[in-house]
Each structure stands twice: as structure tokens, then as C-alpha cells.
Scaffold this motif. Structure first.
Motif, PDB file in Angstrom:
ATOM      1  N   PRO A 156      11.303  40.367 -23.847  1.00 18.90           N
ATOM      2  CA  PRO A 156      10.336  41.231 -24.541  1.00 18.90           C
ATOM      3  C   PRO A 156       9.405  41.920 -23.556  1.00 18.90           C
ATOM      4  N   GLY A 157       9.187  43.203 -23.787  1.00 18.89           N
ATOM      5  CA  GLY A 157       8.272  43.957 -22.936  1.00 18.89           C
ATOM      6  C   GLY A 157       8.921  44.590 -21.724  1.00 18.89           C
ATOM      7  N   VAL A 158      10.229  44.422 -21.550  1.00 21.03           N
ATOM      8  CA  VAL A 158      10.928  44.977 -20.391  1.00 21.03           C
ATOM      9  C   VAL A 158      12.021  45.933 -20.849  1.00 21.03           C
ATOM     10  N   GLU A 159      12.086  47.094 -20.232  1.00 18.82           N
ATOM     11  CA  GLU A 159      13.144  48.074 -20.489  1.00 18.82           C
ATOM     12  C   GLU A 159      14.164  48.008 -19.352  1.00 18.82           C
ATOM     13  N   VAL A 160      15.412  48.300 -19.666  1.00 17.67           N
ATOM     14  CA  VAL A 160      16.479  48.325 -18.672  1.00 17.67           C
ATOM     15  C   VAL A 160      17.266  49.622 -18.828  1.00 17.67           C
ATOM     16  N   SER A 161      17.493  50.315 -17.723  1.00 18.25           N
ATOM     17  CA  SER A 161      18.310  51.522 -17.753  1.00 18.25           C
ATOM     18  C   SER A 161      19.366  51.442 -16.655  1.00 18.25           C
ATOM     19  N   PRO A 162      20.583  51.950 -16.914  1.00 17.21           N
ATOM     20  CA  PRO A 162      21.656  51.865 -15.913  1.00 17.21           C
ATOM     21  C   PRO A 162      21.346  52.717 -14.683  1.00 17.21           C
ATOM     22  N   LEU A 163      21.736  52.199 -13.532  1.00 12.98           N
ATOM     23  CA  LEU A 163      21.556  52.927 -12.275  1.00 12.98           C
ATOM     24  C   LEU A 163      22.902  53.396 -11.737  1.00 12.98           C
ATOM     25  N   LEU A 164      23.867  52.492 -11.648  1.00 15.77           N
ATOM     26  CA  LEU A 164      25.229  52.867 -11.260  1.00 15.77           C
ATOM     27  C   LEU A 164      26.184  51.740 -11.612  1.00 15.77           C
ATOM     28  N   MET A 165      27.467  52.090 -11.719  1.00 12.03           N
ATOM     29  CA  MET A 165      28.523  51.104 -11.887  1.00 12.03           C
ATOM     30  C   MET A 165      29.159  50.907 -10.524  1.00 12.03           C
ATOM     31  N   ASP A 166      28.946  49.735  -9.952  1.00 14.40           N
ATOM     32  CA  ASP A 166      29.355  49.477  -8.574  1.00 14.40           C
ATOM     33  C   ASP A 166      30.754  48.860  -8.534  1.00 14.40           C
ATOM     34  N   SER A 167      31.584  49.361  -7.646  1.00 17.03           N
ATOM     35  CA  SER A 167      32.930  48.825  -7.482  1.00 17.03           C
ATOM     36  C   SER A 167      32.917  47.639  -6.533  1.00 17.03           C
ATOM     37  N   LEU A 168      33.918  46.772  -6.672  1.00 15.88           N
ATOM     38  CA  LEU A 168      34.055  45.611  -5.801  1.00 15.88           C
ATOM     39  C   LEU A 168      35.179  45.848  -4.795  1.00 15.88           C
ATOM     40  N   HIS A 169      34.975  45.319  -3.600  1.00 14.28           N
ATOM     41  CA  HIS A 169      35.930  45.538  -2.517  1.00 14.28           C
ATOM     42  C   HIS A 169      36.210  44.239  -1.789  1.00 14.28           C
ATOM     43  N   MET A 170      37.395  44.138  -1.255  1.00 20.02           N
ATOM     44  CA  MET A 170      37.726  43.006  -0.406  1.00 20.02           C
ATOM     45  C   MET A 170      37.417  43.390   1.033  1.00 20.02           C
ATOM     46  N   ALA A 171      36.655  42.549   1.715  1.00 24.21           N
ATOM     47  CA  ALA A 171      36.326  42.768   3.122  1.00 24.21           C
ATOM     48  C   ALA A 171      37.255  41.916   3.974  1.00 24.21           C
TER      49      ALA A 171
ATOM     50  N   SER B 299      37.021  45.860   7.620  1.00 21.07           N
ATOM     51  CA  SER B 299      37.573  46.917   6.783  1.00 21.07           C
ATOM     52  C   SER B 299      37.404  46.538   5.318  1.00 21.07           C
ATOM     53  N   VAL B 300      37.380  47.530   4.441  1.00 23.93           N
ATOM     54  CA  VAL B 300      37.224  47.271   3.014  1.00 23.93           C
ATOM     55  C   VAL B 300      38.390  47.860   2.237  1.00 23.93           C
ATOM     56  N   ILE B 301      38.770  47.153   1.188  1.00 24.74           N
ATOM     57  CA  ILE B 301      39.865  47.563   0.319  1.00 24.74           C
ATOM     58  C   ILE B 301      39.364  47.511  -1.117  1.00 24.74           C
ATOM     59  N   LEU B 302      39.487  48.593  -1.839  1.00 25.52           N
ATOM     60  CA  LEU B 302      39.056  48.625  -3.229  1.00 25.52           C
ATOM     61  C   LEU B 302      39.914  47.685  -4.069  1.00 25.52           C
ATOM     62  N   VAL B 303      39.286  46.852  -4.864  1.00 26.28           N
ATOM     63  CA  VAL B 303      40.008  45.969  -5.777  1.00 26.28           C
ATOM     64  C   VAL B 303      40.338  46.774  -7.034  1.00 26.28           C
ATOM     65  N   ASP B 304      41.623  47.013  -7.245  1.00 22.92           N
ATOM     66  CA  ASP B 304      42.079  47.880  -8.329  1.00 22.92           C
ATOM     67  C   ASP B 304      42.254  47.063  -9.607  1.00 22.92           C
ATOM     68  N   ASP B 305      41.149  46.881 -10.311  1.00 22.49           N
ATOM     69  CA  ASP B 305      41.164  46.110 -11.544  1.00 22.49           C
ATOM     70  C   ASP B 305      39.973  46.545 -12.384  1.00 22.49           C
ATOM     71  N   PRO B 306      40.157  46.769 -13.682  1.00 21.48           N
ATOM     72  CA  PRO B 306      39.043  47.224 -14.522  1.00 21.48           C
ATOM     73  C   PRO B 306      37.843  46.284 -14.508  1.00 21.48           C
ATOM     74  N   ALA B 307      38.102  44.989 -14.279  1.00 19.86           N
ATOM     75  CA  ALA B 307      37.005  44.028 -14.287  1.00 19.86           C
ATOM     76  C   ALA B 307      36.295  43.929 -12.947  1.00 19.86           C
ATOM     77  N   ALA B 308      36.843  44.573 -11.916  1.00 24.12           N
ATOM     78  CA  ALA B 308      36.271  44.456 -10.576  1.00 24.12           C
ATOM     79  C   ALA B 308      35.160  45.474 -10.364  1.00 24.12           C
ATOM     80  N   VAL B 309      34.215  45.473 -11.252  1.00 20.48           N
ATOM     81  CA  VAL B 309      33.037  46.332 -11.161  1.00 20.48           C
ATOM     82  C   VAL B 309      31.837  45.524 -11.639  1.00 20.48           C
ATOM     83  N   ARG B 310      30.682  45.956 -11.266  1.00 25.65           N
ATOM     84  CA  ARG B 310      29.489  45.330 -11.816  1.00 25.65           C
ATOM     85  C   ARG B 310      28.406  46.386 -11.976  1.00 25.65           C
TER      86      ARG B 310
END
Length: 302
Positions: free
Chosen positions: A155-170, A253-264
Motif C-alpha cells: 500500500p502506498g507504492v506505485e510500480v511502473s515497468p522500466l524494461l524487459m531484460d533478457s538473460l544470457h549465459m556467460a 562471452s555472452v550467449i542469449l538464452v533463447d527461451d520465452p521464460a529467460a527474461v525478467r
């Protein structure tokens, strides 16, 4: 029992930082006897020894750690008061909280952008976990916070989206998978993982728990620096959010994890009714997020 003093608190803090009364005296411009005297007075005020005297320096006691927690608050407040007194027109100030990986690149860039566009704006940064940062907003200790995940606002706090971040394997640059730009979770099942907990559900690995396989955990390291150090040594792989990619060392090096759930989701939280999402620093955060997203796309293409 004596009283705590500002000078004494500064001496205690510097002695704890340097591990030496001699070095504390040098850094503060005091004589060693003056430092020793201040330490004695502070120990009398605390009613406990504040340092274990050793052959090669000093080590803070548990009582000292308690004093230090409060000393930081007192001394930081006094430093802020001095800043305000130097300027008849006090600058605007924003207290911002953020989770750890947001402080790697998103927050620093936003601070730089805000400083260029609003030179009088001063940013106070606090790193923490979501529950503590939300509590900080409701109690008025911070003004806004960058949080990770689908946050349930109190209560008393607002939340607004900033970005949908992708996950990567390092991975280390010599890893057999380093040449890939994206991979499905199935392709990662035989890797040696470096994670923050033995329980995959409490780490980013839980983002695709539906994959039907359990990761082989090689090392558990809660700190991001430790995780990346292990990756850079070729001892395993770990997951990193896109926000952290610009801060990775060249040996990773980074590799994008290709999965719909691999975001936050990354969100901005602020007190209700204060138009936090329209604040100049919120605008700087949005610009910073756009820059990082664009740079990440370029890095993955290359």
C-alpha cells in the motif's frame, strides 16, 4: 560512561577501515597519541573494547561494528548538512535504491545522464533486495527503487515497468559454445554451472524450471564478482541479466538464452501520488535502459 563525539566516531571509522591506528592518524592528519586518546574515549562511551589490538594492527570487535553502523548514518548526515550550508540554494536530491546488477551499468549511466541534463540533481544510491527497498520507500528512507521481477507493491507504492531484460549465459571466450549468439536451455544441460544457491529455484536458473532437467552445479558463489571470476577462469558458466553485460570483463562471452521464460521484468517503484515515473531521474533511467538495450543488440550481433 562518556559521550560519543563526532571526532571520535571519525577516528573509529578510519581505524576500522585501515586496520591501524597509525594509518588512521596519517589519513586524518592527527598524531598517533591523539588517535589513541579518541579511541579510549569512544571505548569508554561504548562500555566495551572497540578493537582487538594485534601485533600488526587492530581488528574491530563486534561492539565496534555496532558503533560503525550508526557512525556511518551520523557522519553521512553531517556531511550532507555541510554540503547544504555551502550552497544557499540547496540542490535537489533523490534517494535511489536498486538491486545489485542494476548498479553495474543501468544506474551509473542514469546518474551521468541526469548530471548532464540536471546539474543540480544529486543522487544518493542504496543497494539492496526488493523487500528492503520497498520498505525503504514506504518508510520514506528512499524516494524510488529499481527492482527486479513481478513486484507486488505494498500500500502506498506505485510500480511502473522500466524494461524487459533478457538473460544470457556467460562463458569464457575459449568455451566451445562461445561462438554461438543464442542457444536454447536444452543445449546448456551438460554445462558446469556457477550459481548463487544450491537450490536452482532461488537463482535465475529457475526462470526455465519447466525445461525438465537439473543443472550440474559446480560452484556456489553469491557475489557477482566471484561468479564472473570463476567464469573468467574457465571453471564453469553462469547466467547474467542483460543489464550486467556491459560490465563484463573481456575474457567473458555472452550467449542469449533463447527461451520465452529467460527474461525478467525490471520495474521502477516510488511512493504513490508523487509522480515518480515523471521525475528527471526516472527519465534518465529510461534513457539509460534504451542505450543499454541497443548496445546489447550490437554486442550479440558481433
Amino acid at each position: 560512561m562518556g559521550e560519543f563525539t563526532v571526532t571520535g566516531l571519525r577516528v573509529v571509522r578510519e581505524a576500522a577501515r585501515t586496520g591501524s591506528f597509525t594509518r588512521a592518524a596519517e589519513r586524518l592528519g592527527y598524531t598517533q597519541s591523539a588517535v589513541s586518546r579518541q579511541i579510549t574515549l569512544m571505548e569508554q562511551a561504548a562500555g566495551h573494547p572497540l578493537f582487538d589490538r594485534q601485533a600488526r594492527g587492530v581488528r574491530p570487535t563486534e561492539a565496534c561494528r555496532i558503533v560503525l553502523r550508526h557512525a556511518d548514518t551520523v557522519l553521512d548526515s553531517l556531511d550532507t548538512a555541510r554540503e547544504e550550508l555551502r550552497n544557499p540554494q540547496p540542490p535537489s536530491r533523490i534517494r535511489v535504491g536498486a538491486f545489485s546488477t542494476a548498479t553495474a551499468a543501468l544506474i551509473p549511466r542514469a546518474i551521468t545522464i541526469a548530471a548532464q541534463q540536471h546539474p543540480s540533481l544529486q543522487v544518493r544510491l542504496r543497494e539492496g533486495l526488493t523487500p528492503g527497498l520497498l520498505s525503504g520507500i514506504t518508510r520514506g528512507r528512499i524516494d524510488m527503487a529499481v527492482l527486479s521481477g513481478d513486484v507486488e507493491a505494498p500500500p502506498g507504492v506505485e510500480v511502473s515497468p522500466l524494461l524487459m531484460d533478457s538473460l544470457h549465459m556467460a562463458v569464457h571466450t575459449t568455451h566451445p559454445l562461445a561462438a554461438h549468439t543464442r542457444l536454447s536451455p536444452t543445449a546448456l544441460r551438460n554445462e558446469r554451472w556457477i550459481v548463487g544457491s544450491e537450490d536452482p529455484r532461488t537463482t535465475l536458473l529457475g526462470m526455465w524450471a519447466h525445461a525438465g532437467w537439473q543443472p550440474h552445479i559446480a560452484y556456489v558463489a553469491r557475489d557477482w564478482v566471484a561468479k564472473l571470476g570463476l567464469v573468467a577462469a574457465g571453471l564453469g558458466v553462469t547466467l547474467v541479466p542483460g543489464l550486467a553485460v556491459p560490465a563484463l570483463p573481456a575474457t567473458v562471452s555472452v550467449i542469449l538464452v533463447d527461451d520465452p521464460a529467460a527474461v525478467r521484468l525490471t520495474v521502477l517503484a516510488y511512493r504513490r501520488g508523487e509522480s515518480g515515473d515523471a521525475h528527471p531521474f526516472a527519465e534518465a533511467l529510461q534513457e539509460s535502459a534504451a542505450q543499454l538495450t541497443a548496445e546489447l543488440r550490437v554486442r550479440l550481433r558481433n
